[in-house]
Design an enzyme around this catalytic site. Sequence first.
Site, PDB file in Angstrom:
ATOM      1  N   GLU A 116       0.822  -1.210   0.000  1.00 40.47           N
ATOM      2  CA  GLU A 116       0.000   0.000   0.000  1.00 40.47           C
ATOM      3  C   GLU A 116       0.858   1.264   0.000  1.00 40.47           C
ATOM      4  O   GLU A 116       0.522   2.256  -0.643  1.00 40.47           O
ATOM      5  CB  GLU A 116      -0.926   0.016   1.219  1.00 40.47           C
ATOM      6  CG  GLU A 116      -1.973  -1.077   1.200  1.00 40.47           C
ATOM      7  CD  GLU A 116      -2.835  -1.042   2.445  1.00 40.47           C
ATOM      8  OE1 GLU A 116      -4.005  -0.663   2.320  1.00 40.47           O
ATOM      9  OE2 GLU A 116      -2.319  -1.384   3.540  1.00 40.47           O
ATOM     10  N   TYR A 161     -15.474  25.922  -1.648  1.00 44.68           N
ATOM     11  CA  TYR A 161     -15.247  24.474  -1.715  1.00 44.68           C
ATOM     12  C   TYR A 161     -14.116  24.099  -2.658  1.00 44.68           C
ATOM     13  O   TYR A 161     -13.614  22.986  -2.590  1.00 44.68           O
ATOM     14  CB  TYR A 161     -16.517  23.666  -1.983  1.00 44.68           C
ATOM     15  CG  TYR A 161     -17.531  24.265  -2.908  1.00 44.68           C
ATOM     16  CD1 TYR A 161     -17.436  24.100  -4.270  1.00 44.68           C
ATOM     17  CD2 TYR A 161     -18.612  24.974  -2.401  1.00 44.68           C
ATOM     18  CE1 TYR A 161     -18.382  24.639  -5.115  1.00 44.68           C
ATOM     19  CE2 TYR A 161     -19.564  25.518  -3.237  1.00 44.68           C
ATOM     20  CZ  TYR A 161     -19.444  25.352  -4.603  1.00 44.68           C
ATOM     21  OH  TYR A 161     -20.369  25.875  -5.449  1.00 44.68           O
ATOM     22  N   GLU A 206      -8.192   6.439   9.299  1.00 42.21           N
ATOM     23  CA  GLU A 206      -8.707   7.234  10.408  1.00 42.21           C
ATOM     24  C   GLU A 206      -7.823   8.467  10.636  1.00 42.21           C
ATOM     25  O   GLU A 206      -8.323   9.564  10.923  1.00 42.21           O
ATOM     26  CB  GLU A 206      -8.752   6.402  11.694  1.00 42.21           C
ATOM     27  CG  GLU A 206      -9.774   5.283  11.691  1.00 42.21           C
ATOM     28  CD  GLU A 206      -9.274   3.958  11.100  1.00 42.21           C
ATOM     29  OE1 GLU A 206      -9.889   2.927  11.403  1.00 42.21           O
ATOM     30  OE2 GLU A 206      -8.278   3.960  10.331  1.00 42.21           O
ATOM     31  N   LYS A 226     -11.837   3.778   1.180  1.00 44.11           N
ATOM     32  CA  LYS A 226     -10.778   2.987   0.555  1.00 44.11           C
ATOM     33  C   LYS A 226     -11.488   1.974  -0.341  1.00 44.11           C
ATOM     34  O   LYS A 226     -11.955   0.937   0.145  1.00 44.11           O
ATOM     35  CB  LYS A 226      -9.971   2.304   1.658  1.00 44.11           C
ATOM     36  CG  LYS A 226      -8.621   1.816   1.293  1.00 44.11           C
ATOM     37  CD  LYS A 226      -7.949   1.281   2.566  1.00 44.11           C
ATOM     38  CE  LYS A 226      -6.463   1.201   2.417  1.00 44.11           C
ATOM     39  NZ  LYS A 226      -5.815   0.689   3.630  1.00 44.11           N
TER      40      LYS A 226
END
Length: 122
Positions: free
Chosen positions: A21, A53, A73, A100
């Site tokens: 990863e 934004y 997290e 994910k």
Amino acid sequence: MDYIHVKDMEFYGYHGVLAAETEIGQRFRVSLSLAVDLQQASETDELEYTVNYAEVYMICKEIVEGKPYKLIEAVAGQIAKRILTIYEGQVKGLLVEMIKPDPPIPGHYREVSVELTRGEFR
């Protein structure tokens, strides 16, 4: 309370616990909901009374495509912290969903995600 939603922003990052990863990387999606008083913006049509934004997108991009974290997290927490710091007093609370879509775990599922809220949110 009024809300600004920015949904399904997609980035490429190197977050995860597994070596693959952090070496190969993967796609991540982020959705945000910002609790903001939009009354003055709705009455004046002036950007200064709302949250831009496009800037929020760039904050998310910088964090997700930046420093690698082991946990999504932690990535979501960094996004929340940065937005609440930059827009202190303007953003009353927020919800961050960090998605994910292709985690390297066995099984059949659409995605995994974490969702966190900070401040005054619903």
